[in-house]
Design a protein around this motif. Structure first.
Motif, mmCIF file in Angstrom:
data_model
loop_
_atom_site.group_PDB
_atom_site.id
_atom_site.type_symbol
_atom_site.label_atom_id
_atom_site.label_comp_id
_atom_site.label_asym_id
_atom_site.label_seq_id
_atom_site.Cartn_x
_atom_site.Cartn_y
_atom_site.Cartn_z
ATOM 1 N N VAL B 46 42.911 53.848 35.794
ATOM 2 C CA VAL B 46 43.762 54.786 36.539
ATOM 3 C C VAL B 46 43.616 56.185 35.932
ATOM 4 N N ASP B 47 43.200 57.147 36.770
ATOM 5 C CA ASP B 47 42.936 58.507 36.287
ATOM 6 C C ASP B 47 44.169 59.393 36.331
ATOM 7 N N GLU B 48 45.120 59.019 37.153
ATOM 8 C CA GLU B 48 46.232 59.926 37.396
ATOM 9 C C GLU B 48 47.380 59.137 38.032
ATOM 10 N N ALA B 49 48.607 59.602 37.800
ATOM 11 C CA ALA B 49 49.770 58.937 38.389
ATOM 12 C C ALA B 49 50.728 59.966 38.970
ATOM 13 N N VAL B 50 51.330 59.594 40.075
ATOM 14 C CA VAL B 50 52.358 60.423 40.694
ATOM 15 C C VAL B 50 53.554 59.515 40.947
ATOM 16 N N VAL B 51 54.725 59.946 40.535
ATOM 17 C CA VAL B 51 55.903 59.095 40.611
ATOM 18 C C VAL B 51 56.984 59.777 41.447
ATOM 19 N N ALA B 52 57.486 59.054 42.422
ATOM 20 C CA ALA B 52 58.534 59.588 43.294
ATOM 21 C C ALA B 52 59.875 59.001 42.913
ATOM 22 N N THR B 53 60.841 59.866 42.686
ATOM 23 C CA THR B 53 62.216 59.395 42.499
ATOM 24 C C THR B 53 63.153 60.567 42.703
ATOM 25 N N LEU B 54 64.319 60.255 43.259
ATOM 26 C CA LEU B 54 65.359 61.285 43.333
ATOM 27 C C LEU B 54 66.018 61.379 41.969
ATOM 28 N N GLY B 55 66.178 60.241 41.334
ATOM 29 C CA GLY B 55 66.493 60.229 39.916
ATOM 30 C C GLY B 55 67.869 60.714 39.504
ATOM 31 N N VAL B 56 68.840 60.612 40.368
ATOM 32 C CA VAL B 56 70.201 60.924 39.960
ATOM 33 C C VAL B 56 70.730 59.742 39.154
ATOM 34 N N GLY B 57 71.587 59.982 38.209
ATOM 35 C CA GLY B 57 72.190 58.868 37.474
ATOM 36 C C GLY B 57 71.810 58.855 36.017
ATOM 37 N N GLY B 58 72.233 57.838 35.320
ATOM 38 C CA GLY B 58 72.142 57.814 33.859
ATOM 39 C C GLY B 58 70.807 57.375 33.336
ATOM 40 N N ARG B 59 69.742 57.763 33.976
ATOM 41 C CA ARG B 59 68.413 57.406 33.506
ATOM 42 C C ARG B 59 67.717 58.653 32.989
ATOM 43 N N GLN B 60 66.422 58.533 32.764
ATOM 44 C CA GLN B 60 65.646 59.683 32.332
ATOM 45 C C GLN B 60 65.719 60.758 33.417
ATOM 46 N N ILE B 61 66.197 61.936 33.073
ATOM 47 C CA ILE B 61 66.329 62.994 34.080
ATOM 48 C C ILE B 61 65.075 63.865 34.075
ATOM 49 N N GLY B 62 64.777 64.461 32.926
ATOM 50 C CA GLY B 62 63.499 65.150 32.802
ATOM 51 C C GLY B 62 62.430 64.123 32.474
ATOM 52 N N LEU B 63 61.197 64.356 32.933
ATOM 53 C CA LEU B 63 60.068 63.472 32.611
ATOM 54 C C LEU B 63 60.255 62.042 33.124
ATOM 55 N N SER B 64 60.870 61.891 34.277
ATOM 56 C CA SER B 64 61.061 60.525 34.764
ATOM 57 C C SER B 64 59.755 59.904 35.253
ATOM 58 N N GLY B 65 58.727 60.717 35.461
ATOM 59 C CA GLY B 65 57.412 60.151 35.774
ATOM 60 C C GLY B 65 56.815 59.444 34.566
ATOM 61 N N PRO B 66 56.514 60.214 33.501
ATOM 62 C CA PRO B 66 55.967 59.574 32.301
ATOM 63 C C PRO B 66 56.854 58.459 31.740
ATOM 64 N N ALA B 67 58.170 58.536 31.977
ATOM 65 C CA ALA B 67 59.071 57.505 31.451
ATOM 66 C C ALA B 67 58.778 56.132 32.045
ATOM 67 N N VAL B 68 58.265 56.092 33.272
ATOM 68 C CA VAL B 68 57.914 54.786 33.838
ATOM 69 C C VAL B 68 56.436 54.453 33.666
ATOM 70 N N THR B 69 55.566 55.451 33.697
ATOM 71 C CA THR B 69 54.143 55.122 33.574
ATOM 72 C C THR B 69 53.815 54.649 32.163
ATOM 73 N N GLU B 70 54.523 55.171 31.148
ATOM 74 C CA GLU B 70 54.265 54.696 29.785
ATOM 75 C C GLU B 70 54.609 53.208 29.677
ATOM 76 N N HIS B 71 55.580 52.778 30.486
ATOM 77 C CA HIS B 71 56.047 51.401 30.411
ATOM 78 C C HIS B 71 55.007 50.413 30.944
ATOM 79 N N VAL B 72 54.081 50.900 31.750
ATOM 80 C CA VAL B 72 53.020 50.008 32.244
ATOM 81 C C VAL B 72 51.722 50.270 31.495
ATOM 82 N N GLY B 73 51.802 51.013 30.398
ATOM 83 C CA GLY B 73 50.618 51.199 29.560
ATOM 84 C C GLY B 73 49.712 52.338 29.978
ATOM 85 N N LEU B 74 50.229 53.185 30.846
ATOM 86 C CA LEU B 74 49.429 54.336 31.282
ATOM 87 C C LEU B 74 49.673 55.505 30.344
ATOM 88 N N HIS B 75 48.842 55.641 29.344
ATOM 89 C CA HIS B 75 48.996 56.748 28.408
ATOM 90 C C HIS B 75 47.890 57.763 28.621
#
Lengths: 390, 390
Positions: B46-75
């Motif tokens: 995988v060369d690149e990732a794009v993550v869609a979220t509205l992201g309101v709530g008590g989760r990662q607010i800034g950097l919510s893209g990398p916060a999920v891609t790191e979890h699947v091993g995309l570094h």
């Protein structure tokens, strides 16, 4: 793939403007960018828009991209908001470049904005805290200054570096920012004052931290096929590089380097087919003084541990071999999160087109921008080239 | 510009999972998408990732893209978060397409997620409210249902349409969703029950509104240069179209159509070189029943005012000429905001590759997705083509 050019770039002053609206700030930046397009640009010519903002606070939460582009008369163009914490602006520029290279757009507006000073309470803490990792940093009470303080501690421990070296970053960047009419903290500071400043998060003191700023900045990009319609300037996007990394500091292999910056830099150099030695100047992400030192190393300006020496020797001063943050950087120019990355491009465009006023460097060819999200969860690097008048 | 293909697409069940984490939902969707890549895919590809979220709530607010891609091993891959309210997912797919067409990536992950049910209070109101315009809609107390209720009122007033027509949307989509094991509300409903449901925002009743869902969905895209390495399927992104419009309803020329959808559809048809008549099925954004009717018209399935007739005649039933929302749509399948647009692509991929189970259409060639942000501030439309096995 076809080349992409910057045809205009402009910004508002960065500062504390709690009375101003985010839409009017964005509109002012867009107008400033348009004003810099030599042969003029109609808003109807813009094919696409990308808007960077962290967007916390009492403004438009969903659809914050279209909320500002509609205000400048951009209707029906594809528009989306990019968020990568403090690195959003760099990624917005990158997305604009991709849109043009893809053949789906010829002219793209990449803009960013933030209004940070109209919240009550300890705004720096709350705002920047969301750029840290959530569970193990923010919710356990670690401020964003605290995250970078850990990096600074590790750095000072690992290398021949002192808190005074951190203060030298402030002295240099404030000296630069004092010549920038758009700077938030546009005053000089002495090394004595910088060293004596009160602690924020040990070893970081007040002069090791950037301010909480409001502002907006906009960049207009065009394909090689249409650039001549808009300007005779030839500021080419020579290289683009970006990478992500674990959001939380504790998950990473190193506290004294940022792998996302290293990778992003490497890719940008490869695409531009140049190396760090070819650069004439750079705008790097100095949200905290330690970040500028680490950036020198991550971007290959010097070897690990040698950044303080580079600074002490004046290499990154305006009259040095590789001036860094002639704009004043985040430290003096300011850091309105979504506007920071596009604001860096404004400085590079001004320098490469001879419009940097009292900060003007002599005939620069290559300028680099380095924009970091959080403490290194995402980094975007761009290299720009002035193709003509060599 | 080179062509882009879907090589895999998968999702979690959509539903109410307040106990589940956003990272594990994303990881499950990514694994499901990978499992659908015939010849396998290494995460390193995988060369690149794009993550869609509205992201309101008590989760990662800034950097919510990398916060999920790191979890699947995309570094180290470039990763950014896209937000366009409920249309974020469609725009994430679009950005993935641009990344590949730009030549800067060969394999891109476009994913989306949302956890909406773990907030206290009236979650639908708070969550979806942020997709409305801020000053004149949300802060004056207009719920998001209220915004669409105004569109429904205007529509019923302008055309030969009744609240019963709105209820027919629910009946059709629930019948479809009852065949979808991933659906949030996977049960059938009768027209009598749908008509008799309690009011939410007149003329919209409970069966005219989609649920508040949790879930994630992921789409893997590849360039024509590498697609054969991953799959023998040939699901091509034949057309891409997107547009934005004034965020606030009161600012627009029409309450009975969405210009962003009209423009996005027009552009997607032009790029795909087909018209609405060539489509075999479509997934449209039915956050409220009125939205599906308006979508028929905005996308050229019929003339303005004719949507109720199309529905009454069964044209958009699974055995009609143009089945719409075979997945169950937002109404029955569910609407986890950031995951909705990528989830639509999952259904289209399943249909075009013959993997739609009890919902399988007979040998479809062209499928369309239509994903709307807010009440029409931004729309992304994609047309997918099964190139082989005709």
């Amino acid at each position: 793939m076809r080349d992409v050019y910057v045809i205009g770039a402009g910004q508002t002053a960065f500062g504390s403007f709690p009375e101003r609206g985010y839409r009017e700030l964005f509109a002012e930046a867009y107008a400033a960018a348009r004003d810099r397009v030599d042969h003029g640009l109609d808003t109807d010519d813009v094919d696409e828009a990308v808007v960077a903002t962290l967007g916390v606070g009492g403004r438009q939460i969903g659809l914050s991209g279209p909320a500002v582009t509609e205000h400048v008369g951009l209707h029906n163009v594809p528009c989306s908001r990019i968020e990568n914490a403090c690195g959003a602006g760099g990624f917005a520029v990158r997305q604009g470049v991709q849109a043009i290279k893809s053949g789906m757009a010829d002219v793209v507006l990449a803009g960013g904005f933030e209004v940070m000073t109209d919240m009550s309470g300890d705004t720096t803490k709350y705002w920047l805290g969301v750029s840290g990792e959530t569970e193990w940093e923010r919710l356990t009470g670690t401020t964003f200054s605290g995250v970078y303080a850990q990096m600074a501690s590790a750095y000072l421990d690992a290398y021949d570096a002192t808190p005074e070296d951190l203060s030298r970053v402030a002295v240099k960047n404030h000296a630069n920012g004092a010549k920038n009419p758009k700077a938030h903290l546009g005053f000089e500071c002495s090394l004595e004052d910088a060293v004596a400043a009160p602690a924020v998060a040990d070893p970081l003191n007040l002069y090791h931290c950037c301010p909480t700023s409001d502002g907006a900045a906009a960049v207009l990009l065009a394909s090689e096929d249409v650039v001549a319609e808009y300007t005779d300037e030839r500021v080419r996007v020579a290289g683009v590089g970006a990478a992500s990394e674990r959001v939380g500091l504790a998950e990473r292999d190193s506290y004294t380097s940022i792998s996302a910056s290293q990778e992003a830099g490497k890719r940008a150099y490869e695409r531009a087919r140049i190396g760090p030695d070819d650069l004439d100047f750079a705008e790097v992400h100095d949200c905290f003084a330690i970040a500028e030192l680490i950036a020198y190393e991550d971007l290959g300006f010097c070897e690990p541990g040698e950044a303080p020496q580079l600074l002490r020797e004046g290499v990154t001063d305006p009259n040095g071999d590789l001036p860094v943050n002639t704009s004043g950087g985040l430290k003096s120019k300011g850091h309105p999160i979504g506007a920071t990355g596009t604001g860096q491009v404004v400085e590079v465009f001004d320098q490469l087109t001879g419009n940097a006023g009292d900060r003007q460097l002599e005939d620069p060819r290559y300028g680099l921008t380095h924009n970091v999200g959080g403490s290194g969860g995402a980094t975007a690097v761009h290299i720009f080239e002035q193709e003509v008048a060599r």
